[in-house]
Design a protein around this motif. Structure first.
Motif, PDB file in Angstrom:
ATOM      1  N   GLY A  67     -29.764  44.619  78.193  1.00 28.70           N
ATOM      2  CA  GLY A  67     -29.908  42.786  78.422  1.00 28.70           C
ATOM      3  C   GLY A  67     -30.503  42.722  76.532  1.00 28.70           C
ATOM      4  O   GLY A  67     -29.682  41.454  75.427  1.00 28.70           O
ATOM      5  N   MET A  68     -31.371  43.587  76.392  1.00 32.30           N
ATOM      6  CA  MET A  68     -31.795  43.972  75.075  1.00 32.30           C
ATOM      7  C   MET A  68     -31.022  43.632  73.852  1.00 32.30           C
ATOM      8  O   MET A  68     -30.158  42.535  72.825  1.00 32.30           O
ATOM      9  N   ALA A  69     -29.907  44.956  73.865  1.00 31.99           N
ATOM     10  CA  ALA A  69     -29.323  44.879  73.091  1.00 31.99           C
ATOM     11  C   ALA A  69     -28.159  44.108  72.741  1.00 31.99           C
ATOM     12  O   ALA A  69     -27.861  43.803  71.966  1.00 31.99           O
ATOM     13  N   THR A  70     -27.605  43.416  74.108  1.00 31.98           N
ATOM     14  CA  THR A  70     -27.076  42.310  73.971  1.00 31.98           C
ATOM     15  C   THR A  70     -26.912  41.312  72.656  1.00 31.98           C
ATOM     16  O   THR A  70     -27.081  40.657  72.601  1.00 31.98           O
ATOM     17  N   ALA A  71     -28.670  40.831  73.431  1.00 31.87           N
ATOM     18  CA  ALA A  71     -29.011  39.653  73.085  1.00 31.87           C
ATOM     19  C   ALA A  71     -29.370  39.584  71.507  1.00 31.87           C
ATOM     20  O   ALA A  71     -28.991  38.965  70.444  1.00 31.87           O
ATOM     21  N   TYR A  72     -29.722  40.713  71.429  1.00 34.41           N
ATOM     22  CA  TYR A  72     -29.936  41.775  69.623  1.00 34.41           C
ATOM     23  C   TYR A  72     -28.527  40.949  69.015  1.00 34.41           C
ATOM     24  O   TYR A  72     -27.705  40.670  67.833  1.00 34.41           O
ATOM     25  N   THR A  73     -27.052  42.176  69.916  1.00 34.79           N
ATOM     26  CA  THR A  73     -25.904  41.864  69.056  1.00 34.79           C
ATOM     27  C   THR A  73     -25.344  40.622  68.478  1.00 34.79           C
ATOM     28  O   THR A  73     -25.620  39.919  67.374  1.00 34.79           O
ATOM     29  N   LYS A  74     -26.279  39.352  69.839  1.00 34.18           N
ATOM     30  CA  LYS A  74     -25.635  38.102  69.788  1.00 34.18           C
ATOM     31  C   LYS A  74     -26.865  37.412  68.501  1.00 34.18           C
ATOM     32  O   LYS A  74     -25.708  36.284  67.697  1.00 34.18           O
ATOM     33  N   LEU A  75     -27.404  37.822  68.437  1.00 26.84           N
ATOM     34  CA  LEU A  75     -28.489  37.112  67.045  1.00 26.84           C
ATOM     35  C   LEU A  75     -27.980  37.922  65.650  1.00 26.84           C
ATOM     36  O   LEU A  75     -28.743  37.175  64.657  1.00 26.84           O
ATOM     37  N   GLY A  76     -27.150  39.001  65.566  1.00 31.51           N
ATOM     38  CA  GLY A  76     -26.779  39.770  64.320  1.00 31.51           C
ATOM     39  C   GLY A  76     -27.765  40.926  64.037  1.00 31.51           C
ATOM     40  O   GLY A  76     -27.639  41.111  62.849  1.00 31.51           O
ATOM     41  N   GLU A  77     -28.954  40.749  64.997  1.00 29.85           N
ATOM     42  CA  GLU A  77     -29.848  42.127  64.578  1.00 29.85           C
ATOM     43  C   GLU A  77     -29.169  43.526  65.045  1.00 29.85           C
ATOM     44  O   GLU A  77     -29.787  44.038  66.174  1.00 29.85           O
ATOM     45  N   PHE A  78     -28.243  44.055  64.433  1.00 31.94           N
ATOM     46  CA  PHE A  78     -27.674  44.772  64.533  1.00 31.94           C
ATOM     47  C   PHE A  78     -27.826  46.284  64.946  1.00 31.94           C
ATOM     48  O   PHE A  78     -27.794  46.816  65.380  1.00 31.94           O
ATOM     49  N   ALA A  79     -28.579  46.695  64.038  1.00 37.29           N
ATOM     50  CA  ALA A  79     -29.712  47.459  63.763  1.00 37.29           C
ATOM     51  C   ALA A  79     -30.330  48.282  65.395  1.00 37.29           C
ATOM     52  O   ALA A  79     -30.280  48.975  65.958  1.00 37.29           O
ATOM     53  N   SER A  80     -31.264  47.002  65.694  1.00 34.61           N
ATOM     54  CA  SER A  80     -31.645  46.599  66.713  1.00 34.61           C
ATOM     55  C   SER A  80     -31.035  47.050  68.241  1.00 34.61           C
ATOM     56  O   SER A  80     -30.848  47.592  68.950  1.00 34.61           O
ATOM     57  N   GLN A  99     -21.339  51.232  76.467  1.00 36.51           N
ATOM     58  CA  GLN A  99     -20.213  51.928  75.294  1.00 36.51           C
ATOM     59  C   GLN A  99     -20.372  51.210  74.873  1.00 36.51           C
ATOM     60  O   GLN A  99     -19.604  50.990  73.367  1.00 36.51           O
ATOM     61  N   PHE A 100     -18.818  50.196  74.824  1.00 35.08           N
ATOM     62  CA  PHE A 100     -18.429  49.027  74.533  1.00 35.08           C
ATOM     63  C   PHE A 100     -19.316  47.987  73.617  1.00 35.08           C
ATOM     64  O   PHE A 100     -19.094  47.962  72.831  1.00 35.08           O
ATOM     65  N   GLY A 101     -20.494  47.567  74.284  1.00 33.45           N
ATOM     66  CA  GLY A 101     -21.053  46.741  73.474  1.00 33.45           C
ATOM     67  C   GLY A 101     -21.600  46.977  72.496  1.00 33.45           C
ATOM     68  O   GLY A 101     -21.463  47.091  71.373  1.00 33.45           O
ATOM     69  N   LEU A 102     -22.011  48.864  71.988  1.00 32.71           N
ATOM     70  CA  LEU A 102     -22.491  49.440  70.991  1.00 32.71           C
ATOM     71  C   LEU A 102     -21.127  49.851  69.933  1.00 32.71           C
ATOM     72  O   LEU A 102     -21.239  49.111  68.995  1.00 32.71           O
ATOM     73  N   GLY A 103     -20.077  49.592  70.559  1.00 32.90           N
ATOM     74  CA  GLY A 103     -19.030  49.985  69.216  1.00 32.90           C
ATOM     75  C   GLY A 103     -18.748  48.123  68.881  1.00 32.90           C
ATOM     76  O   GLY A 103     -18.217  48.220  68.341  1.00 32.90           O
ATOM     77  N   VAL A 104     -18.876  46.588  69.503  1.00 31.24           N
ATOM     78  CA  VAL A 104     -19.000  45.813  69.129  1.00 31.24           C
ATOM     79  C   VAL A 104     -19.635  45.744  67.874  1.00 31.24           C
ATOM     80  O   VAL A 104     -19.799  44.894  67.154  1.00 31.24           O
ATOM     81  N   SER A 105     -20.887  45.605  68.338  1.00 31.12           N
ATOM     82  CA  SER A 105     -22.323  46.085  67.377  1.00 31.12           C
ATOM     83  C   SER A 105     -21.616  46.839  66.027  1.00 31.12           C
ATOM     84  O   SER A 105     -21.484  46.575  64.998  1.00 31.12           O
ATOM     85  N   PHE A 106     -21.292  48.285  66.307  1.00 32.43           N
ATOM     86  CA  PHE A 106     -20.723  48.554  65.550  1.00 32.43           C
ATOM     87  C   PHE A 106     -19.714  48.144  64.347  1.00 32.43           C
ATOM     88  O   PHE A 106     -19.371  47.678  62.970  1.00 32.43           O
ATOM     89  N   HIS A 107     -18.279  47.815  65.524  1.00 34.30           N
ATOM     90  CA  HIS A 107     -17.847  46.095  64.592  1.00 34.30           C
ATOM     91  C   HIS A 107     -17.948  45.154  63.811  1.00 34.30           C
ATOM     92  O   HIS A 107     -17.104  44.868  62.819  1.00 34.30           O
ATOM     93  N   LEU A 108     -19.030  44.801  64.572  1.00 27.96           N
ATOM     94  CA  LEU A 108     -19.430  42.893  63.745  1.00 27.96           C
ATOM     95  C   LEU A 108     -20.374  44.271  62.661  1.00 27.96           C
ATOM     96  O   LEU A 108     -20.451  42.807  61.460  1.00 27.96           O
TER      97      LEU A 108
END
Length: 406
Positions: A67-80, A99-108
């Motif tokens: 959940g934290m990872a998803t929220a960080y991604t949505k907030l643009g805090e990709f390293a976190s 694994q998919f969410g990690l891909g999205v974070s790297f992608h964005l």
């Protein structure tokens, strides 16, 4: 709270969970569900704080890291986000969402090679995932690796043959590889599966144009224009296609339609001006060039065309001003220097004409017209010996040229 959560009444559920936590602050399950409510409501800062509280107070609830990872991604805090996903994957390496969410974070975050690796690992877990296939193909396209993009989109189409977005991706990648027949076939499927797709019709028109299918291109562009009447692009491309078919009057109408939507469209103004020149409507062409230069003053090709229009109309002063601006912007331009010399001569500005012809000959030493112009300037300035040398040089090239002999 649970009843509201099951009904997907997330605002009411969140309030109930907050009330519960007010009297039972150590209830990690309530905090986790509150975080889920915030996530569903798009309140990502609040969701992040709640997931962080769960992770801190109940470390065994590892889904809080997801959940934290998803929220960080949505907030643009990709390293976190990446750190949280990787922490989660250490305990659950076969988690597709992680694994998919990690891909999205790297992608964005434009770490595209890492995104490819993460999406491929996600596909090892769920080989038929449409989202992972689409995102992986998209990364390849961003890297201009269209061969791999086509391969992945093709895999996606086989997984879901009625997915218009998959056909659209495959069409785009094929187009970029200049495989226009294949691109056209898939764009046709896009508009069949999704007849309201503006992009599908527009790109189908562009593909048909590449294939020389002008009538079919016109039909596709017209449908795109119908779907989005305020869009400039379909009218612009429709005008270009009409020009290619020799329908000049209809092309003018479409360029003007585009300009009513976007009065400062440089492409529409330039193309319309060129077309009006070909139709011998110099005054209207000049107006288009002037409007264009008001929007983009450094468009030197348009300025040169404007100078040529004034030159043709015999307005020497206006032509001279535009040619002067051309050579200021681009000093190495023999044709502009030559024409500047000609109009300066027409204006009786002998010294300026001599300078312009001289600059032309510095850049194009064998230009006969510039030699003739410079010789004429020398003659007007009573510099007879210099004029005679140039005329003799010209006679050697064109012994029967009446103006040179005279």
């Amino acid at each position: 709270a649970q009843i509201y959560l099951e009904r997907k009444q997330y605002a009411e559920a969140a309030k109930a969970y907050r009330d519960l936590l007010a009297v039972d602050p150590d209830n990690a399950a309530a905090e986790f569900n509150l975080a889920l409510c915030y996530e569903a409501l798009g309140s990502y800062p609040e969701a992040l704080r709640a997931f962080q509280a769960v992770a801190h107070n109940a470390p065994e609830m590892i889904d809080a890291h997801l959940g934290m990872a998803t929220a960080y991604t949505k907030l643009g805090e990709f390293a976190s986000a990446q750190a949280a996903y990787e922490a989660y994957l250490k305990t659950n390496r076969l988690s597709f969402p992680a694994q998919f969410g990690l891909g999205v974070s790297f992608h964005l975050s434009k770490q595209l090679e890492k995104a490819i690796d993460a999406y491929q690992k996600a596909l090892e877990i769920e080989p038929a995932s449409e989202e992972a296939l689409a995102n992986l193909a998209s990364v390849y396209a961003e890297l201009h690796d269209f061969q791999n993009a086509v391969a992945v989109y093709d895999r996606l189409v086989r997984t879901k043959p009625d997915s218009w977005s998959a056909h659209e991706g495959l069409a785009y990648a094929s187009y970029r590889m200049e495989r226009f027949q294949e691109a056209g076939r898939h764009y046709e499927l896009v508009v069949k599966l999704n007849p309201q797709s503006f992009e599908g019709w527009y790109n189908l028109g562009a593909t048909r144009q590449k294939l020389g299918q002008q009538a079919e291109a016109l039909a596709a562009y017209r449908e795109a224009a119908r779907l989005r009447p305020d869009a400039v692009e379909p009218h612009l491309n429709l005008a270009i296609a009409l020009e290619e078919q020799g329908q000049a009057d209809e092309a003018v109408d479409e360029y003007q339609h585009a300009l009513r939507r976007e009065p400062r469209s440089v492409t529409a103004l330039y193309n319309l001006a060129l077309l009006l020149e070909r139709k011998s409507k110099e005054s209207e062409a000049a107006e288009c060039y002037e409007r264009l230069l008001a929007a983009q003053s450094d468009f030197v090709e348009a300025r040169f065309r404007l100078a040529l229009v004034w030159h043709k109309k015999g307005d020497w002063d206006k032509a001279a001003r535009q040619y002067e601006e051309c050579v200021k912007a681009k000093e190495t331009w023999p044709e502009a220097w030559l024409n500047l010399g000609i109009v300066q001569g027409k204006l009786g500005r002998v010294q300026e004409a001599e300078t312009a012809f001289g600059r032309c000959l510095e850049q194009a030493p064998e230009d006969a017209e510039a030699m003739l112009g410079l010789a004429g300037a020398y003659l007007q300035a009573n510099r007879f010996e210099e004029a005679r040398k140039l005329y003799r040089k010209l006679v050697e090239r064109k012994p029967q040229h009446p103006e040179i002999l005279f």
